[in-house]
Design a protein around this motif. Structure first.
Motif, PDB file in Angstrom:
ATOM      1  N   ILE A   1      19.257   5.814  -3.137  1.00 31.21           N
ATOM      2  CA  ILE A   1      18.304   5.950  -2.034  1.00 31.21           C
ATOM      3  C   ILE A   1      17.467   7.183  -2.333  1.00 31.21           C
ATOM      4  O   ILE A   1      18.004   8.286  -2.495  1.00 31.21           O
ATOM      5  CB  ILE A   1      19.013   6.085  -0.675  1.00 31.21           C
TER       6      ILE A   1
ATOM      7  N   LYS B   1      22.178   7.637   9.135  1.00 33.93           N
ATOM      8  CA  LYS B   1      22.517   6.448   8.350  1.00 33.93           C
ATOM      9  C   LYS B   1      23.617   6.633   7.300  1.00 33.93           C
ATOM     10  O   LYS B   1      24.190   5.639   6.849  1.00 33.93           O
ATOM     11  CB  LYS B   1      21.258   5.926   7.625  1.00 33.93           C
ATOM     12  N   LEU B   2      23.921   7.886   6.903  1.00 31.56           N
ATOM     13  CA  LEU B   2      24.763   8.038   5.725  1.00 31.56           C
ATOM     14  C   LEU B   2      26.077   8.776   5.936  1.00 31.56           C
ATOM     15  O   LEU B   2      27.134   8.291   5.507  1.00 31.56           O
ATOM     16  CB  LEU B   2      23.967   8.750   4.614  1.00 31.56           C
TER      17      LEU B   2
ATOM     18  N   GLY C   1      29.800   1.671   6.308  1.00 25.53           N
ATOM     19  CA  GLY C   1      28.440   1.169   6.380  1.00 25.53           C
ATOM     20  C   GLY C   1      28.006   0.685   7.741  1.00 25.53           C
ATOM     21  O   GLY C   1      27.060  -0.110   7.843  1.00 25.53           O
TER      22      GLY C   1
ATOM     23  N   LYS D   1      26.544   2.486  10.139  1.00 28.45           N
ATOM     24  CA  LYS D   1      25.223   3.029  10.454  1.00 28.45           C
ATOM     25  C   LYS D   1      24.117   2.287   9.702  1.00 28.45           C
ATOM     26  O   LYS D   1      22.993   2.176  10.195  1.00 28.45           O
ATOM     27  CB  LYS D   1      25.165   4.516  10.106  1.00 28.45           C
ATOM     28  N   LEU D   2      24.446   1.789   8.511  1.00 28.05           N
ATOM     29  CA  LEU D   2      23.457   1.067   7.710  1.00 28.05           C
ATOM     30  C   LEU D   2      23.435  -0.423   8.014  1.00 28.05           C
ATOM     31  O   LEU D   2      22.664  -1.179   7.411  1.00 28.05           O
ATOM     32  CB  LEU D   2      23.748   1.277   6.220  1.00 28.05           C
TER      33      LEU D   2
ATOM     34  N   THR E   1      19.298  -5.426   3.723  1.00 29.73           N
ATOM     35  CA  THR E   1      19.593  -4.678   4.946  1.00 29.73           C
ATOM     36  C   THR E   1      19.460  -3.181   4.713  1.00 29.73           C
ATOM     37  O   THR E   1      18.917  -2.441   5.558  1.00 29.73           O
ATOM     38  CB  THR E   1      21.005  -5.010   5.448  1.00 29.73           C
ATOM     39  N   LEU E   2      19.947  -2.700   3.568  1.00 29.79           N
ATOM     40  CA  LEU E   2      19.801  -1.281   3.250  1.00 29.79           C
ATOM     41  C   LEU E   2      18.327  -0.886   3.175  1.00 29.79           C
ATOM     42  O   LEU E   2      17.919   0.153   3.710  1.00 29.79           O
ATOM     43  CB  LEU E   2      20.480  -0.970   1.912  1.00 29.79           C
TER      44      LEU E   2
ATOM     45  N   ASN F   1      16.865  -0.528   6.571  1.00 30.22           N
ATOM     46  CA  ASN F   1      17.403   0.589   7.338  1.00 30.22           C
ATOM     47  C   ASN F   1      16.872   1.939   6.893  1.00 30.22           C
ATOM     48  O   ASN F   1      16.892   2.896   7.674  1.00 30.22           O
ATOM     49  CB  ASN F   1      18.931   0.586   7.269  1.00 30.22           C
ATOM     50  N   VAL F   2      16.409   2.062   5.652  1.00 32.24           N
ATOM     51  CA  VAL F   2      15.928   3.371   5.195  1.00 32.24           C
ATOM     52  C   VAL F   2      14.406   3.458   5.167  1.00 32.24           C
ATOM     53  O   VAL F   2      13.853   4.537   4.942  1.00 32.24           O
ATOM     54  CB  VAL F   2      16.500   3.714   3.794  1.00 32.24           C
TER      55      VAL F   2
ATOM     56  N   VAL G   1      15.224   1.918  -1.864  1.00 33.81           N
ATOM     57  CA  VAL G   1      16.554   1.540  -2.346  1.00 33.81           C
ATOM     58  C   VAL G   1      16.421   0.891  -3.714  1.00 33.81           C
ATOM     59  O   VAL G   1      15.600  -0.012  -3.904  1.00 33.81           O
ATOM     60  CB  VAL G   1      17.247   0.574  -1.366  1.00 33.81           C
TER      61      VAL G   1
END
Length: 458
Positions: free
Chosen positions: A195, A298-299, A305, A307-308, A354-355, A358-359, A366
């Motif tokens: 990330i 998120k981390l 996982g 939060k992600l 999804t990751l 989310n970021v 990612v």
């Protein structure tokens, strides 16, 4: 033929310890990968470890191959069908604060300490001696046995990929001595994920932590602009949370470092993540930057996982896990290295999407750097049952085979499973400081491996 495997191992104890000591004393951490470095693509230490094993094999009269430092093998017999096994000679970085020298191979309380004693130089020596015993006894076998020597298992598996490009033959059966007893029949999928985003525009000049994504980081550090009394604030933070760390002025900046406790990346719950602790502080002092918000929201402090948005649990193989294993600053950009492991029932491509979603709001991207699909072998298969029978004979332990979050070369060798050497009721310090192997357990593993190879190849 009446074979007493226990007696054959015990009569060789001094030689086994001598050869294990020589291998453990070689620092075989990977330095850099350079395909133009002839004979040592993964660095001098790994070359030295591979050379050491090949010389042992040649001395004892085996057929040996060294593929230009990428990998090698030690083979017994000339039959077409063969039983395969792979050990690896590279190790993760030793890390900090060992009680005994990380490459000293010191023996205390019947334990040999050193990086690689359990993962995976010790087990590689164990299989080598199993092969040597069968050869010296001139046991009649119907199949060849081949010990393949891997070199960058802890990083990217380039060595075995090169090996199998030149030796594509498939074994009829085999095992990998790089996990737990009684036996591993399933391994989670594993991915290294980056990330990344910009670090400009805040009091954070740089961040760094951890050695590898597959280790829980035992340190994390940052350089901060002295726009606040960060040194005093950090010392108060350490005291309030009973963390260990340091803060000092360096080159007109504030340098802070916090310590944690390392553990294997497949079991992050057993470690204390120093990167989590660093971003706790950066969040507590309200540094306004997307990297801090991303880490907080998120981390950090979330090994499953949630939060992600990728949390999942399979009844047979357990939870999806995420280890925030390393971070760094490169050209004013930050990078978090995630080690993600997933069980049956997870679609990896959906997890990646999804990751990314989310970021996105934090200006981050990612990238999947590496991905190994999960492994599953029927626990009722002939291979599993045959190996279990040998294990139970030598231990009287009737436990069922298990699944793990770790990854072994069983994914690279068809018709194989991971098999020992660690006994589950015993402590393990792989990927941690003070890694050791109990010598009684080590000799028992050699007994098991000798009879297992015999049963598979007779």
């Amino acid at each position: 033929m009446n074979l007493n495997f226990k007696a054959e191992v015990l009569k060789r104890k001094e030689d086994i310890i001598k050869d294990l000591t020589g291998l453990i004393k070689i620092n075989s951490e990977m330095t850099t990968y350079d395909p133009d470095r002839v004979g040592a693509p993964f660095g001098q230490g790994i070359k030295d470890a591979l050379d050491y094993m090949i010389k042992l094999g040649e001395k004892d009269g085996f057929d040996c191959v060294n593929l230009d430092g990428y990998a090698g093998h030690i083979s017994y017999g000339n039959q077409k069908e063969f039983v395969g096994t792979i050990g690896h000679l590279d190790v993760v970085p030793a890390g900090n604060d060992w009680t005994f020298a990380a490459y000293g191979a010191e023996i205390h309380d019947n334990k040999m300490y050193g990086r690689g004693t359990e993962d995976d130089k010790g087990p590689t020596i164990a299989v080598y001696y199993a092969l040597k015993i069968l050869k010296e006894l001139k046991v009649d076998l119907s199949k060849r046995i081949k010990l393949i020597l891997g070199t960058d298992e802890e990083t990217a598996w380039r060595g075995v990929r090169h090996y199998f490009s030149l030796y594509p033959e498939i074994p009829v059966s085999g095992f990998i001595p790089d996990a737990d007893f009684p036996l591993i029949y399933a391994e989670k999928g594993i991915s290294r994920i980056f990330i990344e985003g910009s670090l400009e525009g805040s009091d954070i000049v740089s961040v760094q932590g951890g050695f590898r994504d597959n280790m829980v980081p035992d340190y994390a550090e940052a350089y901060l602009k002295p726009n606040e009394d960060y040194k005093s604030l950090f010392n108060k933070f350490l005291k309030a949370n009973k963390y260990l760390g340091v803060a000092e002025d360096k080159d007109d900046l504030v340098y802070i470092k916090v310590f944690g406790k390392s553990a294997h990346g497949s079991t992050p719950e057993f470690g204390e993540n120093a990167i989590d602790r660093l971003f706790e502080f950066l969040s507590d002092v309200n540094i306004n930057h997307p990297i801090v918000t991303l880490a907080k929201e998120k981390l950090i402090h979330d090994i499953h996982g949630q939060k992600l948005g990728v949390a999942y649990k399979d009844e047979e193989m357990g939870h999806l896990t995420i280890n925030l294993g390393a971070m760094s600053t490169i050209d004013k950009k930050y990078r978090f290295n995630l080690n993600l492991r997933y069980p049956n029932g997870v679609k990896f491509e959906e997890v990646v999407e999804t990751l990314k979603e989310n970021v996105k709001a934090y200006g981050s991207t990612v990238t999947v750097d590496n991905h190994q699909e999960l492994l599953y072998v029927d626990p009722k298969s002939e291979l599993v049952q045959k190996l279990l029978k040998v294990y139970r004979k030598h231990t009287n332990d009737m436990s069922d085979p298990i699944t793990i979050g770790g990854g072994t070369f069983a994914r690279a060798l068809p018709n194989s499973v991971a098999f020992g050497p660690h006994f589950l009721e015993k402590p393990t310090y792989i990927h941690q400081k003070n890694e050791f192997i109990d010598l009684d357990d080590f000799f028992t593993a050699i007994m098991i491996y000798t009879e297992a190879l015999y049963e598979l190849a007779k």
